[in-house]
Design a protein around this motif. Structure first.
Motif, PDB file in Angstrom:
ATOM      1  N   THR A  84     -15.661  79.553  34.367  1.00 44.02           N
ATOM      2  CA  THR A  84     -16.410  80.313  35.399  1.00 44.02           C
ATOM      3  C   THR A  84     -17.259  81.435  34.641  1.00 44.02           C
ATOM      4  O   THR A  84     -16.961  81.611  33.240  1.00 44.02           O
ATOM      5  CB  THR A  84     -15.496  81.065  36.374  1.00 44.02           C
ATOM      6  OG1 THR A  84     -14.553  82.170  35.303  1.00 44.02           O
ATOM      7  CG2 THR A  84     -14.430  80.392  37.053  1.00 44.02           C
ATOM      8  N   ARG A  85     -18.227  82.039  35.029  1.00 47.47           N
ATOM      9  CA  ARG A  85     -18.968  82.816  34.530  1.00 47.47           C
ATOM     10  C   ARG A  85     -17.955  84.112  33.709  1.00 47.47           C
ATOM     11  O   ARG A  85     -18.296  84.494  32.685  1.00 47.47           O
ATOM     12  CB  ARG A  85     -20.043  83.730  35.399  1.00 47.47           C
ATOM     13  CG  ARG A  85     -20.800  84.581  34.625  1.00 47.47           C
ATOM     14  CD  ARG A  85     -22.174  85.040  35.634  1.00 47.47           C
ATOM     15  NE  ARG A  85     -22.787  85.958  35.086  1.00 47.47           N
ATOM     16  CZ  ARG A  85     -24.005  85.721  34.322  1.00 47.47           C
ATOM     17  NH1 ARG A  85     -24.008  84.781  33.605  1.00 47.47           N
ATOM     18  NH2 ARG A  85     -24.642  86.700  33.740  1.00 47.47           N
ATOM     19  N   ARG A  88     -16.197  82.744  30.812  1.00 46.94           N
ATOM     20  CA  ARG A  88     -17.389  82.762  29.689  1.00 46.94           C
ATOM     21  C   ARG A  88     -17.544  84.202  29.166  1.00 46.94           C
ATOM     22  O   ARG A  88     -17.839  84.400  27.842  1.00 46.94           O
ATOM     23  CB  ARG A  88     -18.525  81.857  29.961  1.00 46.94           C
ATOM     24  CG  ARG A  88     -18.136  80.261  29.915  1.00 46.94           C
ATOM     25  CD  ARG A  88     -19.286  79.749  30.355  1.00 46.94           C
ATOM     26  NE  ARG A  88     -19.728  79.892  31.821  1.00 46.94           N
ATOM     27  CZ  ARG A  88     -20.976  80.382  32.307  1.00 46.94           C
ATOM     28  NH1 ARG A  88     -21.801  81.074  31.580  1.00 46.94           N
ATOM     29  NH2 ARG A  88     -21.026  80.262  33.649  1.00 46.94           N
ATOM     30  N   ARG A 102     -23.134  78.824  28.659  1.00 44.15           N
ATOM     31  CA  ARG A 102     -22.507  77.614  29.088  1.00 44.15           C
ATOM     32  C   ARG A 102     -23.092  76.466  28.058  1.00 44.15           C
ATOM     33  O   ARG A 102     -24.139  76.549  27.810  1.00 44.15           O
ATOM     34  CB  ARG A 102     -22.586  77.276  30.548  1.00 44.15           C
ATOM     35  CG  ARG A 102     -24.007  76.896  31.016  1.00 44.15           C
ATOM     36  CD  ARG A 102     -24.213  76.533  32.569  1.00 44.15           C
ATOM     37  NE  ARG A 102     -25.210  75.952  32.620  1.00 44.15           N
ATOM     38  CZ  ARG A 102     -26.377  76.548  33.314  1.00 44.15           C
ATOM     39  NH1 ARG A 102     -26.240  77.774  33.579  1.00 44.15           N
ATOM     40  NH2 ARG A 102     -27.521  76.086  33.707  1.00 44.15           N
ATOM     41  N   THR A 107     -16.779  75.905  26.169  1.00 45.16           N
ATOM     42  CA  THR A 107     -17.161  76.645  27.605  1.00 45.16           C
ATOM     43  C   THR A 107     -16.805  75.656  28.933  1.00 45.16           C
ATOM     44  O   THR A 107     -17.182  76.129  29.789  1.00 45.16           O
ATOM     45  CB  THR A 107     -18.415  76.894  27.625  1.00 45.16           C
ATOM     46  OG1 THR A 107     -19.419  75.650  27.516  1.00 45.16           O
ATOM     47  CG2 THR A 107     -19.045  77.902  26.320  1.00 45.16           C
ATOM     48  N   ASP A 136     -25.134  80.261  37.763  1.00 44.70           N
ATOM     49  CA  ASP A 136     -24.573  80.153  36.626  1.00 44.70           C
ATOM     50  C   ASP A 136     -23.016  80.329  36.751  1.00 44.70           C
ATOM     51  O   ASP A 136     -22.477  81.333  35.951  1.00 44.70           O
ATOM     52  CB  ASP A 136     -25.176  80.931  35.553  1.00 44.70           C
ATOM     53  CG  ASP A 136     -24.597  80.934  34.129  1.00 44.70           C
ATOM     54  OD1 ASP A 136     -24.152  79.953  33.943  1.00 44.70           O
ATOM     55  OD2 ASP A 136     -24.640  82.203  33.351  1.00 44.70           O
ATOM     56  N   ASP A 137     -22.451  79.618  37.631  1.00 43.92           N
ATOM     57  CA  ASP A 137     -20.932  79.906  37.991  1.00 43.92           C
ATOM     58  C   ASP A 137     -20.495  78.767  38.573  1.00 43.92           C
ATOM     59  O   ASP A 137     -21.440  78.046  39.351  1.00 43.92           O
ATOM     60  CB  ASP A 137     -20.782  81.130  38.720  1.00 43.92           C
ATOM     61  CG  ASP A 137     -19.414  82.042  38.477  1.00 43.92           C
ATOM     62  OD1 ASP A 137     -18.409  81.269  37.846  1.00 43.92           O
ATOM     63  OD2 ASP A 137     -19.285  83.207  39.114  1.00 43.92           O
TER      64      ASP A 137
END
Length: 294
Positions: A84-85, A88, A102, A107, A136-137
């Motif tokens: 997950t964002r 990370r 990512r 990652t 981005d998730d």
């Protein structure tokens, strides 16, 4: 050309000549998979290819061809196994700032991949992990697609699927400006390499057939990734907002995170992949090398 293939080509805005690619490339790949079995679990096909090489398109067509032969086929993308964002960002804080982006080993959630493959071996409903690249998730679990198991075949695709770690001495010198400026001490690249040598190998050990889409070089990969992002920008505009896409400069920096391992895969993997599809800069597949035992 089958009606479904013609519809697929139109829906994905592929060139009409792609029907020839399906016949010359996808059909032989499907034939190489038909009849393969592993006791107690699905037959796992690993498809490795650099960003923008056409892995998802190839996977979709081969999947349909296998389904037409009566097989229950699941598709799993390494991209959908991203942490997950929030996770990370935690790595970026605790390990190295570059892990906020990512892509590189470290990652992904290899354990999630293993659990998904295990679940696909059993009867019943299986939620396949899904990642939203525009946001981005990782998508919420309730939004993951459902597959009715057990699977006969799993098509497992990703940019570094089946990759092996580099030797420690190969990591000493920076490969590009990103490594030189953002990772001068090599902390990020050593951590990514160690992750690839560890949890990822347990996941990749499940692969029964390894296929490599071999790009002609990294310059082509950069061009492909820019094209891919341009299509994402256009889709986001059509859908009326939400999410974000990168411009060309951002794509260049982003793909620099992938450069080291992409170059290493193109050197190291062809000698051991079961099938190698050699591509040119226009993503046309030329030679197809089979290393399968008779």
């Amino acid at each position: 050309m089958s009606d479904w293939l013609a519809d697929f080509i139109a829906r994905e805005a592929l060139p009409p000549a792609f029907g020839e690619v399906a016949a010359r490339v996808c059909a032989p790949l499907a034939e190489a998979i038909v009849g393969k079995r592993v006791a107690g679990r699905p037959y796992v096909v690993g498809l490795c290819g650099a960003q923008g090489s056409g892995k998802s398109t190839l996977t979709a067509i081969v999947r349909r061809m296998l389904e037409e032969r009566g097989l229950n086929v699941a598709a799993l993308s390494l991209d959908d196994l991203y942490l997950t964002r929030l996770e990370r960002l935690g790595m970026a804080r605790d390990v190295h700032p570059l892990f906020g982006v990512r892509g590189p080993p470290g990652t992904h959630d290899a354990a999630l991949g293993l659990a998904t493959l295990d679940a696909l071996a059993r009867p019943g409903r299986v939620a396949i992990p899904a990642f939203d690249k525009a946001a981005d998730d990782r998508r919420a679990p309730e939004d993951w697609p459902i597959f009715e198991g057990p699977a006969d075949v799993v098509l497992f695709e990703g940019w570094c699927v089946g990759a092996r770690a580099q030797a420690d001495e190969a990591l000493v010198e920076p490969l590009n400006a990103l490594e030189r400026d953002d990772d001068p001490d090599g902390v990020w690249r050593r951590h990514a390499n160690a992750a690839l040598a560890g949890p990822y190998q347990e996941l990749f050990a499940r692969i029964d057939l390894l296929i490599l889409l071999a790009a002609p070089g990294f310059d082509a990969v950069l061009a492909w990734r820019r094209e891919q992002e341009a299509k994402l920008r256009a889709r986001l505009v059509r859908e009326g907002g939400g999410g974000r896409a990168m411009d060309d400069a951002q794509v260049s920096r982003f793909i620099a995170h992938y450069e080291r391992l992409t170059r290493w895969i193109l050197v190291e993997m062809p000698a051991r992949a079961d099938i190698v599809l050699a591509m040119d800069a226009d993503r046309r597949v030329g030679a197809m090398q089979f290393s399968l035992a008779p």
